[in-house]
Design a protein around this motif. Structure first.
Motif, PDB file in Angstrom:
ATOM      1  N   UNK A  13       0.813  -1.216   0.000  1.00  9.83           N
ATOM      2  CA  UNK A  13       0.000   0.000   0.000  1.00  9.83           C
ATOM      3  C   UNK A  13       0.845   1.264   0.000  1.00  9.83           C
ATOM      4  N   UNK A  14       1.999   1.214   0.660  1.00 11.16           N
ATOM      5  CA  UNK A  14       2.879   2.385   0.648  1.00 11.16           C
ATOM      6  C   UNK A  14       3.351   2.676  -0.771  1.00 11.16           C
ATOM      7  N   UNK A  15       3.796   1.643  -1.458  1.00 11.16           N
ATOM      8  CA  UNK A  15       4.252   1.815  -2.832  1.00 11.16           C
ATOM      9  C   UNK A  15       3.106   2.270  -3.725  1.00 11.16           C
ATOM     10  N   UNK A  16       1.937   1.678  -3.546  1.00  3.91           N
ATOM     11  CA  UNK A  16       0.811   2.012  -4.422  1.00  3.91           C
ATOM     12  C   UNK A  16       0.398   3.464  -4.268  1.00  3.91           C
ATOM     13  N   UNK A  17       0.357   3.929  -3.035  1.00  2.00           N
ATOM     14  CA  UNK A  17      -0.014   5.322  -2.794  1.00  2.00           C
ATOM     15  C   UNK A  17       0.943   6.274  -3.497  1.00  2.00           C
ATOM     16  N   UNK A  18       2.232   5.919  -3.499  1.00  2.00           N
ATOM     17  CA  UNK A  18       3.230   6.775  -4.147  1.00  2.00           C
ATOM     18  C   UNK A  18       3.136   6.660  -5.665  1.00  2.00           C
ATOM     19  N   UNK A  19       2.957   5.448  -6.175  1.00  2.00           N
ATOM     20  CA  UNK A  19       2.870   5.246  -7.621  1.00  2.00           C
ATOM     21  C   UNK A  19       1.816   6.131  -8.263  1.00  2.00           C
ATOM     22  N   UNK A  20       0.664   6.221  -7.619  1.00  2.00           N
ATOM     23  CA  UNK A  20      -0.442   6.998  -8.182  1.00  2.00           C
ATOM     24  C   UNK A  20      -0.036   8.460  -8.379  1.00  2.00           C
ATOM     25  N   UNK A  21       0.819   8.961  -7.511  1.00  2.00           N
ATOM     26  CA  UNK A  21       1.251  10.355  -7.616  1.00  2.00           C
ATOM     27  C   UNK A  21       2.134  10.605  -8.842  1.00  2.00           C
ATOM     28  N   UNK A  22       2.666   9.519  -9.427  1.00  2.00           N
ATOM     29  CA  UNK A  22       3.497   9.644 -10.616  1.00  2.00           C
ATOM     30  C   UNK A  22       2.717   9.363 -11.899  1.00  2.00           C
ATOM     31  N   UNK A  23       1.407   9.162 -11.779  1.00  2.00           N
ATOM     32  CA  UNK A  23       0.580   8.895 -12.957  1.00  2.00           C
ATOM     33  C   UNK A  23       0.303  10.203 -13.699  1.00  2.00           C
ATOM     34  N   UNK A  24       0.602  10.227 -14.994  1.00  2.00           N
ATOM     35  CA  UNK A  24       0.365  11.401 -15.829  1.00  2.00           C
ATOM     36  C   UNK A  24      -0.963  11.205 -16.553  1.00  2.00           C
ATOM     37  N   UNK A  25      -2.001  11.888 -16.081  1.00  2.00           N
ATOM     38  CA  UNK A  25      -3.344  11.702 -16.646  1.00  2.00           C
ATOM     39  C   UNK A  25      -3.443  12.160 -18.089  1.00  2.00           C
ATOM     40  N   UNK A  26      -2.666  13.163 -18.466  1.00  2.00           N
ATOM     41  CA  UNK A  26      -2.724  13.694 -19.831  1.00  2.00           C
ATOM     42  C   UNK A  26      -2.161  12.700 -20.836  1.00  2.00           C
ATOM     43  N   UNK A  27      -1.040  12.062 -20.489  1.00  2.00           N
ATOM     44  CA  UNK A  27      -0.366  11.154 -21.423  1.00  2.00           C
ATOM     45  C   UNK A  27      -0.622   9.685 -21.113  1.00  2.00           C
ATOM     46  N   UNK A  28      -1.385   9.415 -20.042  1.00  2.00           N
ATOM     47  CA  UNK A  28      -1.756   8.048 -19.659  1.00  2.00           C
ATOM     48  C   UNK A  28      -0.516   7.166 -19.496  1.00  2.00           C
ATOM     49  N   UNK A  29       0.412   7.634 -18.665  1.00  2.00           N
ATOM     50  CA  UNK A  29       1.604   6.844 -18.372  1.00  2.00           C
ATOM     51  C   UNK A  29       2.161   7.281 -17.016  1.00  2.00           C
ATOM     52  N   UNK A  30       3.055   6.463 -16.462  1.00  2.00           N
ATOM     53  CA  UNK A  30       3.782   6.850 -15.262  1.00  2.00           C
ATOM     54  C   UNK A  30       5.046   7.602 -15.678  1.00  2.00           C
ATOM     55  N   UNK A  31       5.378   8.651 -14.950  1.00  2.00           N
ATOM     56  CA  UNK A  31       6.637   9.353 -15.159  1.00  2.00           C
ATOM     57  C   UNK A  31       7.427   9.240 -13.863  1.00  2.00           C
ATOM     58  N   UNK A  32       8.423   8.324 -13.876  1.00  2.00           N
ATOM     59  CA  UNK A  32       9.281   8.090 -12.715  1.00  2.00           C
ATOM     60  C   UNK A  32      10.654   8.688 -13.007  1.00  2.00           C
ATOM     61  N   UNK A  33      10.995   9.799 -12.377  1.00  2.00           N
ATOM     62  CA  UNK A  33      12.296  10.387 -12.618  1.00  2.00           C
ATOM     63  C   UNK A  33      12.503  10.674 -14.098  1.00  2.00           C
ATOM     64  N   UNK A  34      13.478  10.007 -14.716  1.00  2.00           N
ATOM     65  CA  UNK A  34      13.784  10.200 -16.129  1.00  2.00           C
ATOM     66  C   UNK A  34      12.995   9.270 -17.039  1.00  2.00           C
ATOM     67  N   UNK A  35      12.121   8.480 -16.466  1.00  2.00           N
ATOM     68  CA  UNK A  35      11.509   7.382 -17.216  1.00  2.00           C
ATOM     69  C   UNK A  35       9.994   7.557 -17.353  1.00  2.00           C
ATOM     70  N   UNK A  36       9.494   7.414 -18.587  1.00  4.14           N
ATOM     71  CA  UNK A  36       8.051   7.318 -18.846  1.00  4.14           C
ATOM     72  C   UNK A  36       7.745   5.851 -19.127  1.00  4.14           C
ATOM     73  N   UNK A  37       6.750   5.299 -18.441  1.00  5.03           N
ATOM     74  CA  UNK A  37       6.470   3.868 -18.589  1.00  5.03           C
ATOM     75  C   UNK A  37       4.980   3.606 -18.409  1.00  5.03           C
ATOM     76  N   UNK A  38       4.457   2.676 -19.210  1.00  2.00           N
ATOM     77  CA  UNK A  38       3.045   2.320 -19.093  1.00  2.00           C
ATOM     78  C   UNK A  38       2.887   0.843 -19.412  1.00  2.00           C
TER      79      UNK A  38
END
Length: 242
Positions: A13-38
């Protein structure tokens, strides 16, 4: 944000709560640091182990055709009287309680029916949970389509993306996609992350099996996960999810 999760695969749950904060709603992907991933259709198809389905034949609910009762009769092998007596109304959907299906998983004389009912329960309780401890009509409609070679993966991903965007936009609400699958997908790419205990992949490795046995990582707090994900480099990512 709260999670609606069940099953043997534990969600950090700790990881999941943080992951959601990196979700880019406009581009429908996660942006983690230098990385875009979906997560992709191919990855989820592999995770769900349904490679024989027709990937170009996507599930879409059709409202005409067999009734809910008839579909449930076909899957369970039970009489119309038995099925009708157990159907319940939950909100705007018809459902059947999990406890009725659980009895079939344990006692049905037909092995194929036991497997089908068990699989149906996973779709209803884990992948598309709606009514607590019930499997609803829409899930049975989807499951009934699987035998025709229709892939459910785009529908699963669409629900995941929609739910992530809703939670990200409001900073609250309930994630109603399949959190377990999303966690499995995440770990498949991020097993090399420093200071997080992931096992090395080998021949015959099963990511889903690994997730059911891996040590819980709840000792890693949200603040630490935030630091890890904010500072990810391309070299931390395995671009081929096993």
């Amino acid at each position: 944000m709260t999670l609606h999760t069940k099953g043997d695969i534990k969600v950090d749950k700790h990881l999941f709560q943080v992951m959601v904060q990196f979700w880019n709603s406009a581009y429908k992907c996660f942006t983690f640091g230098e990385v875009d991933l979906v997560s992709t259709v191919e990855e989820y198809t592999t995770l769900l182990r349904c490679p024989k389905i027709k990937v170009r034949k996507t599930y879409a609910r059709v409202f005409n055709g067999q009734t809910f009762t008839k579909k449930l009769m076909n899957i369970s092998g039970m009489s119309e009287h038995w099925v009708t007596a157990r159907i319940q109304q939950k909100g705007d959907s018809k459902c059947i309680p999990w406890e009725n299906l659980r009895d079939f998983v344990l006692t049905h004389p037909n092995e194929r029916k036991r497997v089908d009912i068990f699989a149906l329960s996973i779709y209803g309780l884990v992948i598309f949970p709606k009514a607590l401890r019930h499997v609803d009509e829409a899930v049975i409609d989807l499951f009934n389509s699987l035998e025709k070679g229709i892939t459910p993966v785009p529908a699963i991903l669409a629900e995941t993306f929609r739910s992530l965007s809703t939670c990200r936009k409001t900073d609250e609400g309930r994630f109603i996609g399949c959190a377990q699958l999303l966690m499995v997908w995440f770990h498949g790419h991020f097993w090399k992350v420093d200071k997080v205990s992931y096992r090395v992949f080998s021949e015959g490795y099963s990511l889903l099996k690994e997730e059911t046995t891996i040590q819980k990582r709840e000792d890693i707090l949200e603040e630490k996960w935030m630091e890890i994900l904010q500072n990810l480099k391309e070299g931390d990512i395995d671009w081929r999810a096993y």
